[in-house]
Design a protein around this motif. Structure first.
Motif, PDB file in Angstrom:
ATOM      1  N   PRO A 198       0.815  -1.222   0.000  1.00  0.00           N
ATOM      2  CA  PRO A 198       0.000   0.000   0.000  1.00  0.00           C
ATOM      3  C   PRO A 198       0.844   1.266   0.000  1.00  0.00           C
ATOM      4  O   PRO A 198       1.953   1.304   0.540  1.00  0.00           O
ATOM      5  N   ALA A 199       0.316   2.324  -0.597  1.00  0.00           N
ATOM      6  CA  ALA A 199       0.970   3.636  -0.592  1.00  0.00           C
ATOM      7  C   ALA A 199       1.145   4.112   0.845  1.00  0.00           C
ATOM      8  O   ALA A 199       0.340   3.807   1.721  1.00  0.00           O
ATOM      9  N   THR A 200       2.212   4.873   1.067  1.00  0.00           N
ATOM     10  CA  THR A 200       2.486   5.365   2.425  1.00  0.00           C
ATOM     11  C   THR A 200       1.831   6.713   2.695  1.00  0.00           C
ATOM     12  O   THR A 200       1.867   7.199   3.829  1.00  0.00           O
ATOM     13  N   GLY A 201       1.246   7.334   1.661  1.00  0.00           N
ATOM     14  CA  GLY A 201       0.604   8.636   1.832  1.00  0.00           C
ATOM     15  C   GLY A 201      -0.715   8.679   1.099  1.00  0.00           C
ATOM     16  O   GLY A 201      -1.399   7.657   0.960  1.00  0.00           O
ATOM     17  N   ASP A 215      10.781  10.352 -11.188  1.00  0.00           N
ATOM     18  CA  ASP A 215       9.772  10.572 -10.147  1.00  0.00           C
ATOM     19  C   ASP A 215       8.743  11.616 -10.578  1.00  0.00           C
ATOM     20  O   ASP A 215       7.528  11.446 -10.386  1.00  0.00           O
ATOM     21  N   ARG A 216       9.241  12.695 -11.179  1.00  0.00           N
ATOM     22  CA  ARG A 216       8.348  13.772 -11.612  1.00  0.00           C
ATOM     23  C   ARG A 216       7.350  13.262 -12.657  1.00  0.00           C
ATOM     24  O   ARG A 216       6.153  13.582 -12.609  1.00  0.00           O
ATOM     25  N   TYR A 217       7.843  12.460 -13.578  1.00  0.00           N
ATOM     26  CA  TYR A 217       6.986  11.913 -14.631  1.00  0.00           C
ATOM     27  C   TYR A 217       5.948  10.948 -14.052  1.00  0.00           C
ATOM     28  O   TYR A 217       4.771  10.983 -14.400  1.00  0.00           O
ATOM     29  N   LEU A 218       6.388  10.062 -13.135  1.00  0.00           N
ATOM     30  CA  LEU A 218       5.466   9.093 -12.561  1.00  0.00           C
ATOM     31  C   LEU A 218       4.371   9.774 -11.750  1.00  0.00           C
ATOM     32  O   LEU A 218       3.188   9.427 -11.860  1.00  0.00           O
ATOM     33  N   VAL A 219       4.740  10.741 -10.932  1.00  0.00           N
ATOM     34  CA  VAL A 219       3.771  11.391 -10.060  1.00  0.00           C
ATOM     35  C   VAL A 219       2.821  12.297 -10.833  1.00  0.00           C
ATOM     36  O   VAL A 219       1.602  12.296 -10.613  1.00  0.00           O
ATOM     37  N   GLY A 234      17.819   5.589  -9.114  1.00  0.00           N
ATOM     38  CA  GLY A 234      18.348   5.352  -7.784  1.00  0.00           C
ATOM     39  C   GLY A 234      19.850   5.458  -7.707  1.00  0.00           C
ATOM     40  O   GLY A 234      20.428   5.415  -6.619  1.00  0.00           O
ATOM     41  N   VAL A 235      20.509   5.620  -8.852  1.00  0.00           N
ATOM     42  CA  VAL A 235      21.966   5.788  -8.911  1.00  0.00           C
ATOM     43  C   VAL A 235      22.282   7.247  -9.231  1.00  0.00           C
ATOM     44  O   VAL A 235      23.029   7.908  -8.518  1.00  0.00           O
ATOM     45  N   SER A 236      21.710   7.748 -10.317  1.00  0.00           N
ATOM     46  CA  SER A 236      21.844   9.146 -10.706  1.00  0.00           C
ATOM     47  C   SER A 236      20.676   9.940 -10.114  1.00  0.00           C
ATOM     48  O   SER A 236      19.509   9.648 -10.407  1.00  0.00           O
ATOM     49  N   GLN A 237      20.977  10.931  -9.311  1.00  0.00           N
ATOM     50  CA  GLN A 237      19.913  11.760  -8.736  1.00  0.00           C
ATOM     51  C   GLN A 237      19.169  12.516  -9.832  1.00  0.00           C
ATOM     52  O   GLN A 237      17.965  12.730  -9.760  1.00  0.00           O
ATOM     53  N   TRP A 289      14.205   0.845  -2.436  1.00  0.00           N
ATOM     54  CA  TRP A 289      14.767   1.332  -3.695  1.00  0.00           C
ATOM     55  C   TRP A 289      13.932   2.422  -4.375  1.00  0.00           C
ATOM     56  O   TRP A 289      14.448   3.165  -5.216  1.00  0.00           O
ATOM     57  N   LEU A 290      12.669   2.526  -4.026  1.00  0.00           N
ATOM     58  CA  LEU A 290      11.798   3.505  -4.671  1.00  0.00           C
ATOM     59  C   LEU A 290      11.773   4.793  -3.853  1.00  0.00           C
ATOM     60  O   LEU A 290      11.751   4.760  -2.626  1.00  0.00           O
ATOM     61  N   SER A 291      11.783   5.922  -4.529  1.00  0.00           N
ATOM     62  CA  SER A 291      11.807   7.214  -3.838  1.00  0.00           C
ATOM     63  C   SER A 291      10.598   7.376  -2.921  1.00  0.00           C
ATOM     64  O   SER A 291       9.484   6.966  -3.265  1.00  0.00           O
ATOM     65  N   PRO A 292      10.802   7.982  -1.746  1.00  0.00           N
ATOM     66  CA  PRO A 292       9.681   8.196  -0.808  1.00  0.00           C
ATOM     67  C   PRO A 292       8.511   8.936  -1.446  1.00  0.00           C
ATOM     68  O   PRO A 292       7.349   8.646  -1.128  1.00  0.00           O
ATOM     69  N   GLU A 293       8.804   9.880  -2.339  1.00  0.00           N
ATOM     70  CA  GLU A 293       7.732  10.650  -2.990  1.00  0.00           C
ATOM     71  C   GLU A 293       6.826   9.741  -3.811  1.00  0.00           C
ATOM     72  O   GLU A 293       5.603   9.926  -3.846  1.00  0.00           O
TER      73      GLU A 293
END
Length: 584
Positions: free
Chosen positions: A93-96, A526-530, A516-519, A123-127
């Protein structure tokens, strides 16, 4: 494909189902239900699936907060009421405040998506974790789905004894490898599940689970071979997705084959060995520039010349070395060296890790020849080097348990890949690949030798082999890493030039895949997914660290600290080890 296995997950799933834990059924209908997500697009695949009853997912609690279920899907989608196969599903489940569901796949072929979903917090960004439920659907035949098994248990050791090294060297080993690959490939060619494991079938299964969850268009993040699943889904269901990210990207036309390249073996088309050779060459060049104060392997001469001398010596005669921890004697072959180095190239800290491995191996070979330690006070060999060497030449290790990793790898790869090659010609191909990409070319070539046209003859008639240029309403985001040793960066470029509406992020980073390697890459993904907004342009992410940074601490201590603090499971980035089968 060899990712980290979550043993407790397997045991827990069996126990939970056996004990009849409380379950909650979804409201998904059990009769065929039309999906109208893509009504404005070519309806062929949606029409086929509209004739199939949407799976009923009976969720149960598992593994400290996750939810598990099994989906029954047709073995053959042309026979929607015929034989079924079970695919395993795990949801975290999502954390937020959630906005939807994110499907993930770690690659392989043969990696467990349920395992990857379970590890999402690592491994997945908190956002992204906050916004999405993370769902893994183990591909049919793989992980906790119904297992594909092509051989009787008693025959498996015979096959693995012939194909257990990183790759064969010399006529005798090559003939044994051919015999072993023929046996398992021909067995898989007559196995009903194995010949129904093409990427197209996995895409159909994922679409059925998406429908069952009922959460709107698909959001997907796939790594390595998982990139081909994303590309295939985007072309089979171009109107059914919200966002697709593929990282460590395979060229779809190289992977599945075309009329003009099907006469070539898979490695000649993918050029993974060339990518690995390019990465190692860059590391050895940078090592020479950094010098022995920052790169151990630069001690005593040009790193490129030293590596060439080491490989030439091992080709001529294997070295007998001693495990400094156990006193066990081991035989180090040329194939072992290449397999060990490739395992280091997979890592985001590849330059320092490869330096450490080569320095360890050089020291152990020197010790075996009676040479004195080349550093004052002696060199402390790292246990990871010993482990990598042993893994590069794995001995048969099965008794009653059946390891279906090779079966799964061949069943997916060979049902996808069109080849008119002959397996007897592979020794000649290997010589060509040794010239193009010493060591790495033959390693990747022999790993998929079972897909030779006269070896695997059970291609899935419903496999998707193109076209891969369908224009979709939403754009696909492609990620390619310049120094990827498994999925050559050229594959990302070719996919960008082929896939209808897509954008490419090029990353100057080390290891296999870049999220997860290159910020820089991670932020854009992350921006695209969200947001769900299609990327407007291509982007390039520069290197974010030096390959051999200056440090006040001794290099050995720096590497030890770096390795000790690494917590990200290889499975989370589609990584694995290349023996006995290669991993993408």
């Amino acid at each position: 494909m060899h990712s980290l296995r979550l043993r407790a997950l397997a045991l827990g799933a069996t126990a939970a189902l056996g004990l009849g834990l409380t379950t909650t059924a979804t409201a998904a209908p059990t009769t065929a239900q039309a999906d109208t997500t893509a009504t404005a697009w070519k309806p062929s695949e949606n029409s086929k699936l509209n004739k199939v009853a949407t799976p009923r997912l009976s969720w149960f609690s598992c593994y400290g907060g996750a939810r598990c279920a099994n989906a029954k899907v047709p073995l053959d989608y042309d026979k929607p009421t015929g034989t079924k196969t079970n695919v395993a599903v795990l949801r975290l489940p999502a954390t937020g405040k959630r906005i939807g569901t994110l499907f993930v796949n770690p690659g392989g072929p043969g990696g467990s998506s349920t395992e990857m979903a379970y590890y999402a917090d690592q491994w997945l960004s908190p956002e992204v974790r906050a916004k999405f439920d993370v769902v893994g659907v183990d591909p049919r035949g793989v992980g906790f789905s119904d297992h594909v098994q092509c051989l009787p248990v008693e025959d498996q050791d015979t096959v693995f004894s012939k194909v257990s090294s990183a790759f064969p060297v010399g006529w005798t080993q090559e003939q044994r490898w051919i015999q072993g690959m023929k046996k398992i490939s021909r067995a898989c060619s007559t196995n009903a599940l194995a010949t129904s494991m093409s990427t197209a079938e996995v895409a159909r299964d994922m679409e059925m689970v998406r429908r069952a969850i009922g959460d709107g268009p698909l959001s997907y993040l796939g790594f390595s071979y998982g990139s081909h699943l994303g590309t295939t889904y985007a072309n089979m269901f171009p109107g059914n997705f919200r966002s697709i990210v593929i990282d460590g990207t395979l060229s779809p036309t190289s992977w599945s084959g075309t009329a003009w390249n099907q006469s070539l073996p898979l490695e000649r088309r993918l050029r993974s060995g060339v990518g690995a050779h390019k990465a190692l060459d860059k590391i050895l060049t940078e090592c020479g520039k950094a010098g022995p104060d920052r790169c151990y392997f630069a001690t005593g001469g040009d790193p490129k010349k030293k590596y060439a001398a080491m490989t030439a010596s091992l080709k001529k005669e294997p070295a007998v070395i001693t495990d400094p921890y156990t006193g066990e004697e081991m035989t180090l072959t040329y194939a072992d060296l290449v397999g060990t180095v490739l395992s280091g190239l997979y890592d985001p800290e590849a330059p320092m890790l490869v330096d450490f491995m080569l320095s360890d191996i050089e020291w152990m070979i020197g010790q075996s020849q009676g040479a004195a330690a080349r550093r004052a006070g002696g060199h402390q060999v790292d246990q990871r080097t010993i482990t990598a060497i042993k893994q590069a030449d794995q001995a048969p290790r099965r008794a009653f348990a059946y390891d279906n990793s090779l079966d799964a790898f061949l069943s997916v790869t060979c049902t996808d890949s069109r080849e008119t090659t002959k397996i007897a010609d592979y020794p000649a191909y290997a010589k060509q690949q040794e010239t193009k990409a010493p060591g790495f070319g033959p390693l990747w070539l022999w790993g998929s030798a079972g897909c030779a046209g006269d070896s695997f003859t059970g291609q899935d008639e419903d496999a998707y082999v193109g076209p891969y240029d369908k224009v979709s309403p939403k754009g696909v985001l492609i990620v390619g890493n310049y120094w990827d040793p498994a999925t050559n960066y050229d594959g990302a470029v070719q996919t960008r030039n082929t896939l209808g509406r897509s954008r490419l992020i090029s990353s100057d980073s080390w290891g296999h895949t870049a999220y997860g390697v290159s910020q820089c890459v991670t932020t854009r993904v992350d921006r695209y997914l969200v947001s769900g907004a299609s990327p407007s342009s291509d982007a390039t992410c520069p290197a974010e660290s030096e390959p051999f940074p200056a440090t006040e601490e001794p290099v050995e201590e720096t590497v030890q600290q770096l390795l000790a603090t690494k917590s990200l499971p290889k499975a989370a980035r589609g990584q694995g080890f290349p023996a006995p089968t290669v991993v993408r």
